[in-house]
Design a protein around this motif. Sequence first.
Motif, mmCIF file in Angstrom:
data_model
loop_
_atom_site.group_PDB
_atom_site.id
_atom_site.type_symbol
_atom_site.label_atom_id
_atom_site.label_comp_id
_atom_site.label_asym_id
_atom_site.label_seq_id
_atom_site.Cartn_x
_atom_site.Cartn_y
_atom_site.Cartn_z
ATOM 1 N N ALA A 180 0.817 -1.211 0.000
ATOM 2 C CA ALA A 180 0.000 0.000 0.000
ATOM 3 C C ALA A 180 0.852 1.263 0.000
ATOM 4 O O ALA A 180 0.439 2.303 -0.524
ATOM 5 C CB ALA A 180 -0.933 0.005 1.207
ATOM 6 N N ALA A 181 2.055 1.169 0.583
ATOM 7 C CA ALA A 181 2.961 2.326 0.629
ATOM 8 C C ALA A 181 3.712 2.520 -0.683
ATOM 9 O O ALA A 181 4.374 3.546 -0.861
ATOM 10 C CB ALA A 181 3.958 2.159 1.770
ATOM 11 N N GLY A 182 3.633 1.549 -1.586
ATOM 12 C CA GLY A 182 4.321 1.666 -2.862
ATOM 13 C C GLY A 182 5.714 1.082 -2.880
ATOM 14 O O GLY A 182 6.487 1.321 -3.807
ATOM 15 N N TYR A 183 6.050 0.286 -1.863
ATOM 16 C CA TYR A 183 7.353 -0.381 -1.788
ATOM 17 C C TYR A 183 7.392 -1.600 -2.714
ATOM 18 O O TYR A 183 6.368 -2.047 -3.250
ATOM 19 C CB TYR A 183 7.595 -0.892 -0.374
ATOM 20 N N VAL A 184 8.586 -2.175 -2.843
ATOM 21 C CA VAL A 184 8.768 -3.495 -3.448
ATOM 22 C C VAL A 184 8.743 -4.495 -2.288
ATOM 23 O O VAL A 184 9.698 -4.574 -1.519
ATOM 24 C CB VAL A 184 10.097 -3.583 -4.209
ATOM 25 N N PRO A 185 7.665 -5.273 -2.120
ATOM 26 C CA PRO A 185 7.550 -6.136 -0.940
ATOM 27 C C PRO A 185 8.289 -7.467 -1.107
ATOM 28 O O PRO A 185 8.147 -8.150 -2.121
ATOM 29 C CB PRO A 185 6.040 -6.384 -0.817
ATOM 30 N N VAL A 186 9.050 -7.830 -0.080
ATOM 31 C CA VAL A 186 9.719 -9.134 -0.009
ATOM 32 C C VAL A 186 9.257 -9.810 1.271
ATOM 33 O O VAL A 186 9.342 -9.217 2.346
ATOM 34 C CB VAL A 186 11.255 -8.983 -0.022
ATOM 35 N N MET A 187 8.785 -11.036 1.147
ATOM 36 C CA MET A 187 8.279 -11.749 2.311
ATOM 37 C C MET A 187 9.229 -12.852 2.737
ATOM 38 O O MET A 187 9.663 -13.664 1.917
ATOM 39 C CB MET A 187 6.901 -12.349 2.024
ATOM 40 N N ILE A 188 9.560 -12.846 4.029
ATOM 41 C CA ILE A 188 10.346 -13.903 4.650
ATOM 42 C C ILE A 188 9.405 -14.610 5.627
ATOM 43 O O ILE A 188 9.326 -14.235 6.800
ATOM 44 C CB ILE A 188 11.568 -13.325 5.416
#
Length: 216
Positions: A180-188
């Motif tokens: 929602a913030a416009g980041y590139v999300p990476v999930m661990i």
Amino acid sequence: MLTNIKAVVFDMDGVLIDSESICDEIWVRLADEMNLPDIEDAIRENRGCNTDLMAVQLKARYGKDFNCPKFFEDFSVYFHEVEFTKGIPLLPHVRETLEYLKGKGYKLALSTSTRRVTATRQLKAVDIYDFFDVWTFGDEIKNSKPAPDIYLKAAKELGIAPEFCVGVEDSPNGIKSCHAAGYVPVMIPDRIEPTEEIKKLCYKIGKPVSILKEIL
């Protein structure tokens, strides 16, 4: 490989330090003491949230008369018993990954739903506090994850537009916040595996945190 990234912003619990397993055990203990049903669902629902949002969600689940102050006070007592006797260890490959990213010239920030005083103490205890250029905490924002507020605040304080930031999270609420913030999300993933909905929001999913070396 991502070529336009300037900063990496980390959640803390379940990404940097192994606190989530302790939290879950305490939630189960409190559920037994307070006779709370379906505690595993409540744990998943509140993963990554600050206490204000937890209070709203706990009252929605257990009724408007649910004793949130007692729940949070008892939780704090039990958690501190573990923290101050056994400590909260780093998760695998955290330090080497932070060293790698700093060596590559990335700005680093922390965005945790944990309160400032608690998170600062815990980061200093495992000697990683000084890796970060910016710290944002759950008691310093109005809207908790999954709202984007905490990640927008981190980007603003870094002076870097959100689209040039990677956000590293372990929970669905955290990934939603990053996205929602416009980041590139990476999930661990730590305690919760991603649903199909969450997978669609992520640029990369895997563990341990050293998978960041594959994309940065």
